[in-house]
Design a protein around this motif. Structure first.
Motif, short mmCIF file in Angstrom:
data_model
loop_
_atom_site.label_atom_id
_atom_site.label_comp_id
_atom_site.label_asym_id
_atom_site.label_seq_id
_atom_site.Cartn_x
_atom_site.Cartn_y
_atom_site.Cartn_z
N ALA A 1 4.53 1.85 11.73
CA ALA A 1 5.58 1.71 10.71
C ALA A 1 5.00 1.91 9.31
O ALA A 1 5.65 2.51 8.44
CB ALA A 1 6.24 0.34 10.82
N GLY A 2 3.79 1.40 9.09
CA GLY A 2 3.15 1.58 7.80
C GLY A 2 2.84 3.04 7.51
O GLY A 2 3.01 3.51 6.37
N THR B 1 6.10 4.74 6.61
CA THR B 1 6.52 4.33 5.27
C THR B 1 5.67 5.02 4.21
O THR B 1 6.19 5.47 3.18
CB THR B 1 6.43 2.80 5.12
OG1 THR B 1 7.23 2.19 6.13
CG2 THR B 1 6.90 2.36 3.75
N ALA B 2 4.37 5.10 4.44
CA ALA B 2 3.49 5.79 3.51
C ALA B 2 3.88 7.26 3.39
O ALA B 2 3.87 7.84 2.29
CB ALA B 2 2.04 5.66 3.95
N LEU B 3 4.23 7.89 4.51
CA LEU B 3 4.67 9.28 4.47
C LEU B 3 5.95 9.44 3.67
O LEU B 3 6.09 10.38 2.88
CB LEU B 3 4.86 9.79 5.90
CG LEU B 3 5.34 11.25 6.05
CD1 LEU B 3 4.39 12.20 5.34
CD2 LEU B 3 5.48 11.61 7.51
N ALA B 4 6.89 8.52 3.85
CA ALA B 4 8.13 8.57 3.07
C ALA B 4 7.84 8.45 1.57
O ALA B 4 8.42 9.18 0.76
CB ALA B 4 9.08 7.46 3.53
N CYS B 5 6.94 7.55 1.21
CA CYS B 5 6.60 7.37 -0.20
C CYS B 5 5.86 8.60 -0.74
O CYS B 5 6.08 9.01 -1.89
CB CYS B 5 5.75 6.12 -0.37
SG CYS B 5 6.67 4.57 -0.12
N ALA B 6 4.99 9.19 0.07
CA ALA B 6 4.30 10.41 -0.36
C ALA B 6 5.30 11.54 -0.59
O ALA B 6 5.18 12.31 -1.56
CB ALA B 6 3.26 10.81 0.69
N GLY C 1 0.81 -1.21 0.00
CA GLY C 1 0.00 0.00 0.00
C GLY C 1 0.85 1.26 0.00
O GLY C 1 0.50 2.26 -0.66
N SER C 2 1.96 1.26 0.71
CA SER C 2 2.84 2.43 0.73
C SER C 2 3.50 2.65 -0.62
O SER C 2 3.58 3.78 -1.10
CB SER C 2 3.91 2.25 1.82
OG SER C 2 3.32 2.17 3.10
#
Length: 222
Positions: free
Chosen positions: A128-129, A132-137, A46-47
Motif C-alpha cells: 500500500a505504501g 501511495t508513493a507512486l500516486a504522489c510521484a 514518506g509518500s
C-alpha cells in the motif's frame, strides 16, 4: 525514445542537480519517520514527502539542457519527444527514490496500528505504501509539468507556482495524493490496510494529461 531517456538520465546525473531534491527527501524522512512508529503512519508521511520532490525533479530535468543542446535534440528527435523524455526521466527518478524510501520506512517501522494494539501485515502495508508513493510521484510529476517550461518559462513564476501547486495538491480534499495518504492514516487508526487503487488510477490520468499538454505546447512553441 530509449536513446532520449538515456541522454536525459546522463544529463541529470552529470549535472548533480538531483542532489537538492534527494537531500530534501532525506530530510523529510529523517524528521517524520522514527524507528518503532506505526508503519502506515510512517508510510503516509514518506509518500506525501515525495510529491514536492517529484515536482522539483521535473523542473530539474526540463531545464537541464543548455538552449543550444536543447535545440539540437529537438531538431533531431522533435521537441515533444525530447520534452516527454525529460518528464519521464524525472518520473522514473521519483519512483526509484520513492521505492527506496518506502522500503526503508517499512523496515524500521512497527507493523501495528496507531495505538500499537492491532498487528498490521508488513507486506500488505508495504505494498500500500508503494502504491501511495507512486500516486504522489505521479501527482508531483503533473505539477512539475504544468508549472515549468514550456508553459511557464520564467523562474520567477515557475518556482513559486510549483511550490504552491505542490502544497495545494498535497492538502486538497479532492486530490488523489491526499486520498491515498489519508487512506494509510485512516487504516493506521483501525489497523487495516487499504490499497489506494482508485487514487492511483486518478493520479495516472492527471499525470498523463498534464504531460501531454506540456508536450503539445513544447511542440507548438519550438
Amino acid at each position: 525514445m530509449t536513446a532520449l531517456l538515456r541522454y536525459q538520465t546522463s544529463l541529470l546525473l552529470r549535472s548533480h542537480r538531483w542532489l537538492p531534491p534527494l537531500i530534501l527527501y532525506g530530510a523529510f524522512l529523517a524528521i517524520g519517520v522514527q524507528t518503532g512508529q506505526p508503519i502506515l503512519d510512517s508510510l503516509g508521511w514518506g509518500s506525501a514527502a515525495l510529491l514536492p520532490v517529484a515536482a522539483w525533479l521535473v523542473r530539474v530535468c526540463t531545464t537541464n539542457e543548455p538552449p543550444a543542446a536543447r535545440d539540437c535534440a529537438a531538431a533531431a528527435a522533435g521537441p515533444a519527444r525530447v520534452h516527454l523524455a525529460a518528464v519521464l526521466t524525472a518520473l522514473g527518478c521519483s519512483v526509484v527514490l520513492g521505492t527506496i524510501g518506502t522500503l526503508l520506512v517499512a523496515v524500521v517501522s512497527d507493523p501495528s496500528s496507531a495505538d500499537h494494539r492491532v498487528a498490521v501485515p508488513r507486506p500488505d502495508a508495504t505494498a500500500a505504501g508503494l502504491l501511495t508513493a507512486l500516486a504522489c510521484a505521479l501527482l508531483g510529476t503533473a505539477v512539475g509539468a504544468l508549472c515549468n517550461r514550456p508553459l511557464l518559462r520564467s523562474p520567477g513564476w515557475a518556482v513559486p507556482s510549483t511550490l504552491l501547486a505542490a502544497l495545494l495538491v498535497s492538502v486538497a480534499g479532492g486530490s488523489p495524493a491526499h486520498a491515498a495518504v489519508s487512506g494509510l492514516v485512516t487504516g493506521s487508526r483501525r489497523g487495516t490496510v487499504t490499497m489506494p487503487l482508485l487514487p492511483l488510477a486518478a493520479a495516472a490520468l492527471i499525470a498523463a494529461a498534464a504531460t501531454a499538454l506540456s508536450c503539445a505546447v513544447a511542440a507548438r512553441r519550438s
